[in-house]
Design an enzyme around this catalytic site. Structure first.
Site, PDB file in Angstrom:
ATOM      1  N   ASN A 202      10.237  35.017  57.040  1.00 53.78           N
ATOM      2  CA  ASN A 202       9.348  33.968  57.522  1.00 53.78           C
ATOM      3  C   ASN A 202       8.810  33.077  56.412  1.00 53.78           C
ATOM      4  O   ASN A 202       8.463  31.935  56.651  1.00 53.78           O
ATOM      5  CB  ASN A 202       8.172  34.584  58.293  1.00 53.78           C
ATOM      6  CG  ASN A 202       7.604  35.802  57.602  1.00 53.78           C
ATOM      7  OD1 ASN A 202       8.297  36.800  57.408  1.00 53.78           O
ATOM      8  ND2 ASN A 202       6.342  35.726  57.209  1.00 53.78           N
TER       9      ASN A 202
ATOM     10  N   HIS B 119       6.727  32.096  70.872  1.00 57.81           N
ATOM     11  CA  HIS B 119       6.069  30.890  70.329  1.00 57.81           C
ATOM     12  C   HIS B 119       6.747  30.335  69.083  1.00 57.81           C
ATOM     13  O   HIS B 119       6.391  29.252  68.625  1.00 57.81           O
ATOM     14  CB  HIS B 119       4.574  31.147  70.080  1.00 57.81           C
ATOM     15  CG  HIS B 119       4.245  32.010  68.906  1.00 57.81           C
ATOM     16  ND1 HIS B 119       3.817  31.479  67.712  1.00 57.81           N
ATOM     17  CD2 HIS B 119       4.272  33.347  68.725  1.00 57.81           C
ATOM     18  CE1 HIS B 119       3.579  32.468  66.856  1.00 57.81           C
ATOM     19  NE2 HIS B 119       3.848  33.608  67.443  1.00 57.81           N
TER      20      HIS B 119
ATOM     21  N   THR C 197       1.154  45.183  83.761  1.00 57.69           N
ATOM     22  CA  THR C 197       1.700  44.139  84.647  1.00 57.69           C
ATOM     23  C   THR C 197       2.347  43.033  83.820  1.00 57.69           C
ATOM     24  O   THR C 197       1.717  42.487  82.912  1.00 57.69           O
ATOM     25  CB  THR C 197       0.566  43.560  85.522  1.00 57.69           C
ATOM     26  OG1 THR C 197      -0.016  44.636  86.265  1.00 57.69           O
ATOM     27  CG2 THR C 197       1.089  42.502  86.472  1.00 57.69           C
TER      28      THR C 197
ATOM     29  N   CYS D 158      -6.254  32.959  48.509  1.00 50.35           N
ATOM     30  CA  CYS D 158      -7.397  33.293  47.673  1.00 50.35           C
ATOM     31  C   CYS D 158      -8.309  34.259  48.438  1.00 50.35           C
ATOM     32  O   CYS D 158      -8.755  33.956  49.538  1.00 50.35           O
ATOM     33  CB  CYS D 158      -8.151  32.015  47.339  1.00 50.35           C
ATOM     34  SG  CYS D 158      -9.529  32.310  46.255  1.00 50.35           S
TER      35      CYS D 158
HETATM   36  N1  PLP Z   1       7.961  38.868  62.576  1.00 46.62           N
HETATM   37  C1  PLP Z   1       8.119  37.737  61.863  1.00 46.62           C
HETATM   38  C2  PLP Z   1       9.284  37.614  60.920  1.00 46.62           C
HETATM   39  C3  PLP Z   1       7.210  36.695  61.997  1.00 46.62           C
HETATM   40  O1  PLP Z   1       7.351  35.585  61.278  1.00 46.62           O
HETATM   41  C4  PLP Z   1       6.134  36.852  62.905  1.00 46.62           C
HETATM   42  C5  PLP Z   1       5.111  35.801  63.039  1.00 46.62           C
HETATM   43  O2  PLP Z   1       4.823  35.071  62.117  1.00 46.62           O
HETATM   44  C6  PLP Z   1       6.026  38.037  63.639  1.00 46.62           C
HETATM   45  C7  PLP Z   1       6.961  39.023  63.440  1.00 46.62           C
HETATM   46  C8  PLP Z   1       4.919  38.250  64.619  1.00 46.62           C
HETATM   47  O3  PLP Z   1       5.152  37.543  65.800  1.00 46.62           O
HETATM   48  P1  PLP Z   1       3.961  37.208  66.830  1.00 46.62           P
HETATM   49  O4  PLP Z   1       3.192  36.091  66.212  1.00 46.62           O
HETATM   50  O5  PLP Z   1       4.655  36.804  68.080  1.00 46.62           O
HETATM   51  O6  PLP Z   1       3.168  38.441  66.998  1.00 46.62           O
END
Ligand code: PLP
Length: 387
Positions: free
Chosen positions: A153, A203, A239, A326
């Site tokens: 990420n 998302h 649910t 920070c």
């Molecule tokens: N795994 C990775 C590589 C991510 O970048 C993120 C979110 O930044 C997540 C898991 C977590 O996903 P969520 O925000 O849907 O909990």
């Protein structure tokens, strides 16, 4: 005088992507004036069940495989379910995770370690890439899971997931792959090889926040982490949120339709952005050179504190992320930048720019100009460059 800019440019798609209009449209009927519990046996319940199953199909199609889709509250819960679920209850055995996993994998692993599970960390090279051969040395007869992300990420590095699967499977060990960031950009069937468990999050791909999935492709013994209901075969009781699931399915369909073109278009835009930043800012480097997400530009502006740069860019109307944060007056590089052994001076000036399906050339060009100006301004303010 403070000038507030209205022409804001969003380049933080790895944090979250805006809800796509066609996704909002698909969700609308399930958000308003309609009861929708997919477990109810009456017609309203059956209608909800039908669209939930359709969305499962959309997600399985994204992975190009027959698969069991377990909906969760997001990527974090999917990762937790994989890591904690694979070690049973009470947890036992051994797992391996890579050194650059998201905290949603690294922190459950840390909790397992505290409960007596052995956790080994698969190191990565300076590009953040794990070596499948090194995994072979770590596997044990009691290894329950290997967890490796598809794409990082922060720095965007892609992992050799298919090769990791070959090594792990040769020892009878299942593989979990966090594909949360890769889903919008990569050909998942090709990238993920034979991964047994795959985490996804809506998302990040133009769907709504609050819904994700753990996709089960192999036969993994998975202990549910929530108890108290029989939904989703008891794997994840509660649910099902029909509207969110419909949105997730619509987002997956959108990715299947648009990804092949968007990943090429955005890769070119990202490459031009990176080149312009290197040209416009002295003593600047790209953090990694390995194969990576097409939308992610990770740069280190030496002598330019990343958190100050992000704050300055926010005032200038550009939304991006820093690679350091920070805490209590001390700036720390992210664990990912530590794991790749990045020079601390470079790490403190790290900036992540992440583009999306909506990013157009004019925005990238304008953002680049604002970033070049902001880097210069911050460097002057901290005394790296004399005013
Ligand atoms: N795994 C990775 C590589 C991510 O970048 C993120 C979110 O930044 C997540 C898991 C977590 O996903 P969520 O925000 O849907 O909990």
């Amino acid at each position: 005088m403070l000038i507030y800019m209205t022409d804001r440019i969003y380049l933080d798609y790895n944090a979250t992507a805006p809800l796509a209009p066609e996704v909002a449209e698909a969700m609308r009927p399930w958000l308003q004036g309609r009861a929708a519990n997919p477990s109810s046996v009456h017609a309203d319940g059956r209608a909800a069940r039908a669209v939930v199953e359709q969305s499962r199909g959309e997600l399985a199609a994204l992975l190009g495989a027959d698969a069991e889709v377990v909906f969760t509250s997001g990527g974090t819960e999917a990762d937790n379910l994989a890591v904690l679920g694979a070690t049973g209850w009470p947890p036992a055995g051994h797992i391996v995770i890579s050194a650059v996993e998201h905290p949603a994998v690294a922190e459950p692993a840390q909790r397992l370690r505290q409960s007596g599970v052995d956790v080994d960390v698969l190191p990565v090279d300076a590009n953040g890439r794990a070596d499948p051969a090194a995994l072979r040395e770590l596997l044990r007869p009691d290894t329950r899971l290997v967890s490796i992300m598809a794409a990082n990420n922060e720095i965007g590095t892609l992992q050799p997931v298919a090769e990791i699967c070959e090594v792990a499977h040769a020892h009878g060990v299942p593989v979990h792959c966090d594909a949360v960031q890769a889903a919008a950009w990569c050909d998942l069937p090709q990238l993920l090889g034979a991964a047994d468990l795959v985490s996804l999050s809506a998302h990040k791909i133009g769907g709504p926040p609050g819904i994700g999935a753990l996709v089960l492709r192999g036969s993994v013994d998975l202990t549910p982490q929530l108890v108290g209901g029989g939904q989703q075969k008891g794997r994840r009781p509660g649910t099902e949120p029909t509207a969110l699931i419909v949105g997730f399915g619509a987002a997956a369909r959108r990715v299947r339709n648009r990804r092949p073109e968007e990943s090429g278009r955005v890769a070119e835009l990202a490459a031009r952005t990176a080149a312009a930043l290197l040209e416009g800012c002295p003593t600047t480097r790209l953090t990694v050179s390995a194969e990576r997400l097409p939308n992610t530009v990770h740069v280190c502006f030496r002598g330019c504190p990343g958190d100050a740069l992000v704050a300055r860019l926010d005032l200038d109307g550009v939304a991006v992320s820093a690679g350091s944060a920070c805490h209590s007056g001390v700036t720390h590089a992210s664990p990912v930048l530590g794991a790749i052994g990045l020079d601390p001076e470079d790490a403190l000036g790290a900036l992540r720019i992440s583009l999306g399906y909506d990013t157009v050339e004019q925005e990238a060009v304008e953002a680049t100009a604002r970033i070049v100006g902001a880097v210069d301004a911050v460097r002057r303010a901290v005394g790296t460059v004399s005013p």
